[in-house]
Design a protein around this motif. Structure first.
Motif, PDB file in Angstrom:
ATOM      1  N   GLU A  86      -5.701   8.489  -9.026  1.00  0.00           N
ATOM      2  CA  GLU A  86      -7.125   8.165  -8.870  1.00  0.00           C
ATOM      3  C   GLU A  86      -7.872   9.300  -8.158  1.00  0.00           C
ATOM      4  OE1 GLU A  86     -10.853   6.410  -8.846  1.00  0.00           O
ATOM      5  OE2 GLU A  86      -9.107   6.043 -10.098  1.00  0.00           O
ATOM      6  N   VAL A  87      -7.264   9.844  -7.112  1.00  0.00           N
ATOM      7  CA  VAL A  87      -7.891  10.964  -6.404  1.00  0.00           C
ATOM      8  C   VAL A  87      -8.003  12.175  -7.330  1.00  0.00           C
ATOM      9  CG1 VAL A  87      -7.565  12.638  -4.526  1.00  0.00           C
ATOM     10  CG2 VAL A  87      -7.277  10.192  -4.089  1.00  0.00           C
ATOM     11  N   ARG A 105       0.828  -1.211   0.000  1.00  0.00           N
ATOM     12  CA  ARG A 105       0.000   0.000   0.000  1.00  0.00           C
ATOM     13  C   ARG A 105       0.863   1.263   0.000  1.00  0.00           C
ATOM     14  NH1 ARG A 105      -5.038   2.133   1.168  1.00  0.00           N
ATOM     15  NH2 ARG A 105      -4.997   4.007   2.421  1.00  0.00           N
ATOM     16  N   ASN A 106       2.012   1.203   0.630  1.00  0.00           N
ATOM     17  CA  ASN A 106       2.853   2.381   0.771  1.00  0.00           C
ATOM     18  C   ASN A 106       3.973   2.443  -0.264  1.00  0.00           C
ATOM     19  OD1 ASN A 106       1.410   3.348   3.011  1.00  0.00           O
ATOM     20  ND2 ASN A 106       2.510   1.946   4.345  1.00  0.00           N
ATOM     21  N   GLU A 142       2.178   2.423  -5.713  1.00  0.00           N
ATOM     22  CA  GLU A 142       0.812   2.469  -5.174  1.00  0.00           C
ATOM     23  C   GLU A 142       0.431   3.909  -4.801  1.00  0.00           C
ATOM     24  OE1 GLU A 142      -2.974   1.525  -3.866  1.00  0.00           O
ATOM     25  OE2 GLU A 142      -1.613   0.432  -5.170  1.00  0.00           O
ATOM     26  N   LEU A 143       1.353   4.641  -4.219  1.00  0.00           N
ATOM     27  CA  LEU A 143       1.072   6.038  -3.867  1.00  0.00           C
ATOM     28  C   LEU A 143       0.784   6.869  -5.119  1.00  0.00           C
ATOM     29  CD1 LEU A 143       3.722   6.624  -1.067  1.00  0.00           C
ATOM     30  CD2 LEU A 143       1.249   6.325  -0.792  1.00  0.00           C
ATOM     31  N   LYS A 144       1.524   6.634  -6.183  1.00  0.00           N
ATOM     32  CA  LYS A 144       1.295   7.353  -7.435  1.00  0.00           C
ATOM     33  C   LYS A 144      -0.065   6.986  -8.015  1.00  0.00           C
ATOM     34  CE  LYS A 144       3.031   8.293 -12.010  1.00  0.00           C
ATOM     35  NZ  LYS A 144       3.907   7.975 -13.078  1.00  0.00           N
ATOM     36  N   ARG A 145      -0.394   5.713  -8.016  1.00  0.00           N
ATOM     37  CA  ARG A 145      -1.679   5.260  -8.528  1.00  0.00           C
ATOM     38  C   ARG A 145      -2.828   5.872  -7.721  1.00  0.00           C
ATOM     39  NH1 ARG A 145      -5.782   2.772  -7.435  1.00  0.00           N
ATOM     40  NH2 ARG A 145      -5.051   2.004  -5.450  1.00  0.00           N
ATOM     41  N   ARG A 146      -2.676   5.876  -6.418  1.00  0.00           N
ATOM     42  CA  ARG A 146      -3.697   6.462  -5.538  1.00  0.00           C
ATOM     43  C   ARG A 146      -3.849   7.955  -5.794  1.00  0.00           C
ATOM     44  NH1 ARG A 146      -3.205   7.827   0.243  1.00  0.00           N
ATOM     45  NH2 ARG A 146      -5.324   8.208   0.909  1.00  0.00           N
ATOM     46  N   SER A 147      -2.740   8.663  -5.946  1.00  0.00           N
ATOM     47  CA  SER A 147      -2.775  10.096  -6.230  1.00  0.00           C
ATOM     48  C   SER A 147      -3.474  10.378  -7.559  1.00  0.00           C
ATOM     49  CB  SER A 147      -1.355  10.655  -6.244  1.00  0.00           C
ATOM     50  OG  SER A 147      -1.360  12.046  -6.444  1.00  0.00           O
ATOM     51  N   GLY A 197     -10.768   9.513   0.642  1.00  0.00           N
ATOM     52  CA  GLY A 197      -9.323   9.326   0.674  1.00  0.00           C
ATOM     53  C   GLY A 197      -8.555  10.601   0.952  1.00  0.00           C
ATOM     54  N   ASP A 211      -2.630  11.861   2.578  1.00  0.00           N
ATOM     55  CA  ASP A 211      -4.074  12.133   2.669  1.00  0.00           C
ATOM     56  C   ASP A 211      -4.411  13.618   2.611  1.00  0.00           C
ATOM     57  OD1 ASP A 211      -4.560   9.411   2.819  1.00  0.00           O
ATOM     58  OD2 ASP A 211      -4.531   9.400   5.001  1.00  0.00           O
TER      59      ASP A 211
END
Length: 96
Positions: free
Chosen positions: A17-18, A5-6, A10-15, A72, A46
């Motif tokens: 997506e947001v 997750r960290n 994954e952080l780039k993908r999450r960013s 998120g 976050d």
């Protein structure tokens, strides 16, 4: 600790997506429709950092209000600049 997750990937993908969801929300706002491409989004711990330019303080507030319940995101760092018609930034020039 969840290392997957960290991970940077994954952080780039999450960013990303947001940012995608933030743009979709902006496009649904009457006063901001067509302006989603004018903003840059960065997610850090976050916190959603929003950069760009709008023509009024009102639109800056509309933007922030529209994004306040984005999943998120715990906090919005609204770094959007207000550019008034005379090319100045949002400083009060009433006395000059």
């Amino acid at each position: 600790m969840d290392t997957v997750r960290n991970s940077p990937r994954e952080l780039k993908r999450r960013s990303e997506e947001v940012a995608r969801r933030a743009r979709a929300i902006i496009e649904k706002q009457l006063h901001l429709a067509g302006r989603a491409g004018n903003f840059d989004f960065e997610l850090r711990d976050d916190v959603l950092i929003v950069r760009g330019t709008v023509p009024s303080f009102y639109l800056k507030q509309v933007l922030q209000n529209a994004l306040k319940n984005l999943e998120g995101v715990r906090w919005i760092d609204n770094q959007v600049t207000v550019a008034v018609a005379d090319g100045q930034n949002g400083r009060d020039n009433a006395l000059t």
